[in-house]
Design a protein around this motif. Structure first.
Motif, PDB file in Angstrom:
ATOM      1  N   MET A 150       0.846  -1.197   0.000  1.00 49.21           N
ATOM      2  CA  MET A 150       0.000   0.000   0.000  1.00 49.21           C
ATOM      3  C   MET A 150       0.877   1.241   0.000  1.00 49.21           C
ATOM      4  O   MET A 150       1.901   1.291   0.671  1.00 49.21           O
ATOM      5  CB  MET A 150      -0.901   0.003   1.240  1.00 49.21           C
ATOM      6  N   PRO A 151       0.502   2.254  -0.762  1.00 48.01           N
ATOM      7  CA  PRO A 151       1.278   3.490  -0.761  1.00 48.01           C
ATOM      8  C   PRO A 151       1.114   4.247   0.552  1.00 48.01           C
ATOM      9  O   PRO A 151       0.086   4.140   1.220  1.00 48.01           O
ATOM     10  CB  PRO A 151       0.674   4.279  -1.926  1.00 48.01           C
ATOM     11  N   THR A 152       2.131   4.991   0.922  1.00 52.21           N
ATOM     12  CA  THR A 152       2.017   5.850   2.091  1.00 52.21           C
ATOM     13  C   THR A 152       1.296   7.131   1.707  1.00 52.21           C
ATOM     14  O   THR A 152       1.375   7.590   0.571  1.00 52.21           O
ATOM     15  CB  THR A 152       3.401   6.177   2.662  1.00 52.21           C
ATOM     16  N   VAL A 153       0.586   7.707   2.678  1.00 50.58           N
ATOM     17  CA  VAL A 153      -0.239   8.881   2.416  1.00 50.58           C
ATOM     18  C   VAL A 153       0.102   9.991   3.402  1.00 50.58           C
ATOM     19  O   VAL A 153       0.103   9.769   4.621  1.00 50.58           O
ATOM     20  CB  VAL A 153      -1.742   8.554   2.524  1.00 50.58           C
ATOM     21  N   SER A 154       0.399  11.176   2.862  1.00 55.42           N
ATOM     22  CA  SER A 154       0.596  12.379   3.675  1.00 55.42           C
ATOM     23  C   SER A 154      -0.595  13.305   3.460  1.00 55.42           C
ATOM     24  O   SER A 154      -1.099  13.422   2.346  1.00 55.42           O
ATOM     25  CB  SER A 154       1.879  13.113   3.263  1.00 55.42           C
ATOM     26  N   VAL A 155      -1.011  13.978   4.522  1.00 56.86           N
ATOM     27  CA  VAL A 155      -2.066  14.981   4.423  1.00 56.86           C
ATOM     28  C   VAL A 155      -1.475  16.336   4.787  1.00 56.86           C
ATOM     29  O   VAL A 155      -0.838  16.489   5.832  1.00 56.86           O
ATOM     30  CB  VAL A 155      -3.252  14.670   5.355  1.00 56.86           C
ATOM     31  N   ILE A 156      -1.694  17.322   3.913  1.00 58.32           N
ATOM     32  CA  ILE A 156      -1.170  18.667   4.100  1.00 58.32           C
ATOM     33  C   ILE A 156      -2.328  19.617   4.395  1.00 58.32           C
ATOM     34  O   ILE A 156      -3.325  19.635   3.665  1.00 58.32           O
ATOM     35  CB  ILE A 156      -0.413  19.151   2.837  1.00 58.32           C
ATOM     36  N   ILE A 157      -2.169  20.435   5.441  1.00 59.02           N
ATOM     37  CA  ILE A 157      -3.185  21.419   5.805  1.00 59.02           C
ATOM     38  C   ILE A 157      -2.506  22.767   6.024  1.00 59.02           C
ATOM     39  O   ILE A 157      -1.862  22.977   7.062  1.00 59.02           O
ATOM     40  CB  ILE A 157      -3.945  21.020   7.083  1.00 59.02           C
ATOM     41  N   PRO A 158      -2.587  23.689   5.074  1.00 59.54           N
ATOM     42  CA  PRO A 158      -2.075  25.043   5.323  1.00 59.54           C
ATOM     43  C   PRO A 158      -3.053  25.809   6.207  1.00 59.54           C
ATOM     44  O   PRO A 158      -4.279  25.665   6.066  1.00 59.54           O
ATOM     45  CB  PRO A 158      -1.988  25.653   3.922  1.00 59.54           C
ATOM     46  N   THR A 159      -2.532  26.648   7.113  1.00 61.74           N
ATOM     47  CA  THR A 159      -3.424  27.352   8.031  1.00 61.74           C
ATOM     48  C   THR A 159      -2.821  28.658   8.501  1.00 61.74           C
ATOM     49  O   THR A 159      -1.604  28.847   8.490  1.00 61.74           O
ATOM     50  CB  THR A 159      -3.747  26.467   9.254  1.00 61.74           C
ATOM     51  N   ARG A 160      -3.710  29.552   8.915  1.00 62.99           N
ATOM     52  CA  ARG A 160      -3.306  30.797   9.568  1.00 62.99           C
ATOM     53  C   ARG A 160      -4.452  31.264  10.466  1.00 62.99           C
ATOM     54  O   ARG A 160      -5.544  31.575   9.980  1.00 62.99           O
ATOM     55  CB  ARG A 160      -2.963  31.875   8.544  1.00 62.99           C
ATOM     56  N   ASN A 161      -4.193  31.257  11.763  1.00 63.55           N
ATOM     57  CA  ASN A 161      -5.160  31.777  12.753  1.00 63.55           C
ATOM     58  C   ASN A 161      -6.561  31.195  12.557  1.00 63.55           C
ATOM     59  O   ASN A 161      -7.553  31.919  12.499  1.00 63.55           O
ATOM     60  CB  ASN A 161      -5.210  33.306  12.689  1.00 63.55           C
ATOM     61  N   ASP A 162      -6.630  29.890  12.482  1.00 61.12           N
ATOM     62  CA  ASP A 162      -7.923  29.218  12.285  1.00 61.12           C
ATOM     63  C   ASP A 162      -8.004  27.998  13.198  1.00 61.12           C
ATOM     64  O   ASP A 162      -8.453  26.924  12.801  1.00 61.12           O
ATOM     65  CB  ASP A 162      -8.059  28.805  10.817  1.00 61.12           C
ATOM     66  N   ALA A 163      -7.578  28.188  14.448  1.00 58.59           N
ATOM     67  CA  ALA A 163      -7.415  27.071  15.372  1.00 58.59           C
ATOM     68  C   ALA A 163      -8.681  26.248  15.608  1.00 58.59           C
ATOM     69  O   ALA A 163      -8.620  25.010  15.590  1.00 58.59           O
ATOM     70  CB  ALA A 163      -6.853  27.580  16.702  1.00 58.59           C
ATOM     71  N   PRO A 164      -9.852  26.846  15.834  1.00 61.93           N
ATOM     72  CA  PRO A 164     -11.037  26.012  16.094  1.00 61.93           C
ATOM     73  C   PRO A 164     -11.378  25.068  14.939  1.00 61.93           C
ATOM     74  O   PRO A 164     -11.683  23.893  15.155  1.00 61.93           O
ATOM     75  CB  PRO A 164     -12.143  27.049  16.328  1.00 61.93           C
ATOM     76  N   LYS A 165     -11.316  25.580  13.714  1.00 61.18           N
ATOM     77  CA  LYS A 165     -11.634  24.717  12.565  1.00 61.18           C
ATOM     78  C   LYS A 165     -10.524  23.695  12.321  1.00 61.18           C
ATOM     79  O   LYS A 165     -10.786  22.566  11.885  1.00 61.18           O
ATOM     80  CB  LYS A 165     -11.897  25.570  11.325  1.00 61.18           C
TER      81      LYS A 165
END
Length: 261
Positions: free
Chosen positions: A1-16
């Motif tokens: 199975m391939p490995t999977v990375s998840v990327i989440i860019p963020t700025r001042n959006d801590a609750p979400k």
């Protein structure tokens, strides 16, 4: 199975971000790594990442293009998936992504639409039909293939390796998903799967000022991308590539249809 990375860019959006990370922790196919790329947040983003046990990368250059690209650069997975902080992936999202890309070629990306939440009915309608509907229809026509949607897409590692040096990183007014889509080569494929859905906040359409901001960014993005490559030439390159692929068993099968630029 391939490995999977998840990327989440963020700025001042801590609750979400906290909600998004909680949903990722419940995936039927867990991510091999989750990278939160923090664009100089001043809220609780760092503490939330520490509590969730995910990797956090700080980025000072302003804008989503630089932030998202830093995450893609750092990803170790053979599949790199992308969400926004307000994305709400269903429990089988990564399983769905992996299944599609495992059955596809090495230079493939997959994307899907969104179910908007928050705001009133008009705001959600605007997001679904004017924004996303226009994006996939108009931009898809200009590109000659479906564009990827930044809140819901994934690509093979080889795709990013091939385009990472030519994507825009230093212009915060460029839509990074449009830019990634436009920099794809003719031999790369984008699969649009209408069943690959995530929830996305309708907040960008909740006020005229935020909506105008998105429109202004779109105009900047069109200008930047069309200066890089006029859309007619881009579509012609893709047509020539497709024609060559269909006739590659002919007498000129060893000749590439697209000149190096």
């Amino acid at each position: 199975m391939p490995t999977v990375s998840v990327i989440i860019p963020t700025r001042n959006d801590a609750p979400k971000l906290k909600t998004c990370l909680a949903l990722l922790s419940q995936q039927s196919r867990p991510a091999d790594e989750i990278i939160v790329v923090d664009n100089a947040s001043s809220d609780d983003t760092s503490a939330i990442c520490a509590t969730a046990g995910v990797r956090r990368i700080p980025v000072d250059l302003p804008g989503i293009p630089a932030t998202a690209a830093a995450g893609f650069d750092a990803a170790a997975g053979e599949i790199i998936a992308r969400l926004d902080t307000d994305s709400r992936p269903p429990q089988d999202w990564l399983e769905h992504v992996e299944r599609i890309l495992q059955a596809s070629g090495p230079l493939t990306a997959v994307t899907g639409p969104a179910d908007f939440y928050g705001g009133n009915l008009l705001v959600r309608w605007t997001g679904r039909y004017l924004f996303l509907g226009g994006y996939f229809t108009v931009v898809g026509f200009l590109m000659g293939h479906p564009p990827v949607f930044g809140s819901n897409f994934a690509l093979r590692r080889g795709v990013w390796a091939a385009i990472r040096t030519i994507v825009v990183r230093d212009n915060a007014d460029v839509h990074d998903d449009f830019d990634i889509s436009y920099r794809l080569r003719p031999d790369m494929t984008v699969i649009y799967d209408p069943t690959l859905r995530v929830g996305v906040s309708a907040r960008p359409f909740a006020s005229w000022s935020s909506f105008r901001r998105r429109v202004a960014m779109s105009l900047v993005t069109f200008r930047v991308e069309f200066a890089h490559e006029p859309p007619l030439r881009r579509r012609l390159d893709r047509f020539r590539w497709g024609y060559w692929q269909r006739h590659q068993n002919g007498p000129h099968r060893d000749e590439s249809p697209v000149e190096d630029r």
